[in-house]
Design an enzyme around this catalytic site. Structure first.
Site, PDB file in Angstrom:
ATOM      1  N   ASP A  62      71.705  53.780  15.417  1.00 47.90           N
ATOM      2  CA  ASP A  62      72.680  52.744  15.089  1.00 47.90           C
ATOM      3  C   ASP A  62      72.646  52.368  13.445  1.00 47.90           C
ATOM      4  O   ASP A  62      71.495  52.280  13.017  1.00 47.90           O
ATOM      5  CB  ASP A  62      72.336  51.569  15.778  1.00 47.90           C
ATOM      6  CG  ASP A  62      72.664  51.668  17.426  1.00 47.90           C
ATOM      7  OD1 ASP A  62      73.518  52.719  17.960  1.00 47.90           O
ATOM      8  OD2 ASP A  62      72.229  50.833  18.140  1.00 47.90           O
ATOM      9  N   ASP A 118      79.743  51.674  28.289  1.00 46.62           N
ATOM     10  CA  ASP A 118      78.779  50.739  28.339  1.00 46.62           C
ATOM     11  C   ASP A 118      79.252  50.016  29.782  1.00 46.62           C
ATOM     12  O   ASP A 118      80.022  49.555  30.101  1.00 46.62           O
ATOM     13  CB  ASP A 118      78.626  49.506  27.478  1.00 46.62           C
ATOM     14  CG  ASP A 118      78.404  49.997  25.944  1.00 46.62           C
ATOM     15  OD1 ASP A 118      77.711  51.150  26.078  1.00 46.62           O
ATOM     16  OD2 ASP A 118      78.938  49.631  24.991  1.00 46.62           O
TER      17      ASP A 118
END
Lengths: 198, 250
Positions: free
Chosen positions: B11, B130
């Site tokens: 990330d 997600d």
């Protein structure tokens, strides 16, 4: 040594250039006939659709140029497929450098669950010719494709996915890999280096 | 034999690698190109770089990072975060990305999947989902897990495949950062219902979790972040452990 990457309407040509840079080699990316013809080595990479790409090559007469090249030429991925005789993708007549035919992976041929595209790291075996060396037998390289070249007289590397297919082809000054040497870690770099040494 | 893939995920915020737990408590863990190169040398099969800044003014920082990654790293990599239109895909491809991950933008505008697939090939499109298991249902969430939708994981994944996705990256929000294993039941259902590869994400804590995700979860690839960043599991050890357990790895 002058190295040329053929520029045409296919994706990710830049990644081959980056792989050469990592080897300390500068290449020019061009569609200029003069520059391609006079190069010491020619790389014909590509990710894309066969029929559209073949049309583009014909419109720009690159098809005629490529088949006449006398210096070592390396086709990669779609490059390999376009160097074959015919592709089932868009029922396309290709360059015909290799007699092998390009077919679509058909998951209905087997009972086990198999995914298409063939994506990821798979092994190359029964290696022949100068771009491979014996230490690479059964090593893993990176593939992304939904169509494959059949096994034939010009096969210099075999990979199994659903069935054995040509992971590498060679005839005279023409070499090709279905996998991406530019994305295949240190093995891929060595394959590119071997090609540059031919 | 096609190998099961191990994919470290980085990330990126303001050009640096960061890691949080359950999408919160974010810490800085280093330079993305350095870390990515290290993972590639250690035997990672692919890398994912997700730009979690994704604010418009920082977009250029990420593009120049993608160029640096493409120049230095010799394995395939996926980029994502903040992609909302075809032009974003175009600039990331031009910068050297091998694949593009789209998440919220694909839910808001499913046609974006088809557009990217048509223009750049389906191998370029990873649809990231997600989802959270709640009241017997897997619900799709947006914006890094902040907004619930009315979409169900399995039907959305199938729709994404039909629209041209080349792979599905499924993150279980229930499992992410908890380190008790992947969402294997849901993964198996997903993998059996799709004809494209499934990348499992969320829940890796121990090496046996990876064996389970490939056997029980039938995943084609497994993604993890913190266990690699915090050196809890080394990739070479993980690969040899998987090999001992008869999982095909590179």
């Amino acid at each position: 040594m002058k190295i040329v990457i053929i520029k045409y309407n296919a994706g990710n040509i830049r990644s081959v250039d980056n792989a050469l840079k990592r080897l300390g080699v500068e290449a020019s990316i061009t569609s200029d006939f003069e520059e391609i013809s006079s190069a010491d080595k020619v790389i014909f990479p590509g990710v894309g659709e066969a029929a559209n790409t073949m049309n583009y090559l014909k419109e720009n007469k690159l098809n005629e140029l490529i088949v006449c090249l006398k210096q070592p030429v390396l086709g990669i991925c779609l490059g390999l497929q376009l160097m074959c005789k015919h592709s089932e993708e868009g029922d396309t007549t290709c360059l015909g450098i290799f007699d092998e035919l390009v077919k679509q992976f058909d998951p209905s041929l087997v009972t086990e669950r198999i995914k298409v595209p063939h994506m990821g790291w798979n092994q190359i075996s029964n290696l022949k010719s100068g771009i491979f060396d014996s230490s690479m037998e059964d090593e893993f390289v990176y593939f992304v494709h939904s169509y494959y070249a059949s096994m034939g007289a010009h096969t210099i590397a075999t990979t199994n996915y659903l069935l054995p297919f040509s992971a590498g082809l060679h005839r005279d000054n023409f070499y090709a890999t279905q996998f991406h040497p530019e994305k295949s870690g240190s093995i891929g770099s060595r394959i590119l280096e071997n090609f540059l040494k031919i | 034999m096609l190998a099961k893939r191990i994919i470290p995920c980085l990330d990126i915020r303001d050009g640096q690698t960061v890691k949080g737990v359950n999408f919160e408590n974010i810490q800085n863990v280093g330079d993305p190109v350095e870390l990515g190169s290290l993972y590639a040398e250690q035997g990672a099969d692919e890398l994912v770089f997700l730009d979690i800044t994704a604010s418009h003014e920082k977009r250029k920082t990420f593009i120049s990072l993608v160029k640096r990654i493409a120049l230095h790293i010799n394995i395939p990599f996926t980029v994502g975060g903040g992609v909302s239109e075809l032009a974003d895909a175009d600039s990331l491809l031009a910068a050297g990305a091998d694949k593009l991950s789209i998440n919220s933008a694909a839910v808001r505008n499913p046609d974006l999947i088809s557009q990217i697939a048509l223009n750049f090939g389906r191998q370029f499109v990873v649809v990231a989902i997600d989802a959270k298991f709640d009241n017997d249902k897997w619900i799709v969430y947006l914006n890094g897990g902040r907004i619930a939708t009315d979409k169900d994981l399995f039907s959305w994944a199938k729709e994404a495949e039909n629209r041209g996705a080349g792979e599905i990256l499924f993150t279980s929000m229930n499992h992410d950062g908890v380190k008790t294993g992947f969402a294997n039941e849901a993964l198996a259902v997903l993998s059996e219902s799709l004809n494209i590869p499934v990348i499992a994400s969320g829940g890796a804590g121990r090496m046996e979790h990876f064996v389970d995700v490939f056997t029980q979860g039938k995943a084609d690839a497994a993604l993890a972040a913190s266990i690699f960043h915090f050196k809890e599991i080394a990739i070479p050890d993980l690969k040899s452990y998987l090999r001992q357990n008869n999982i095909a790895v590179r």
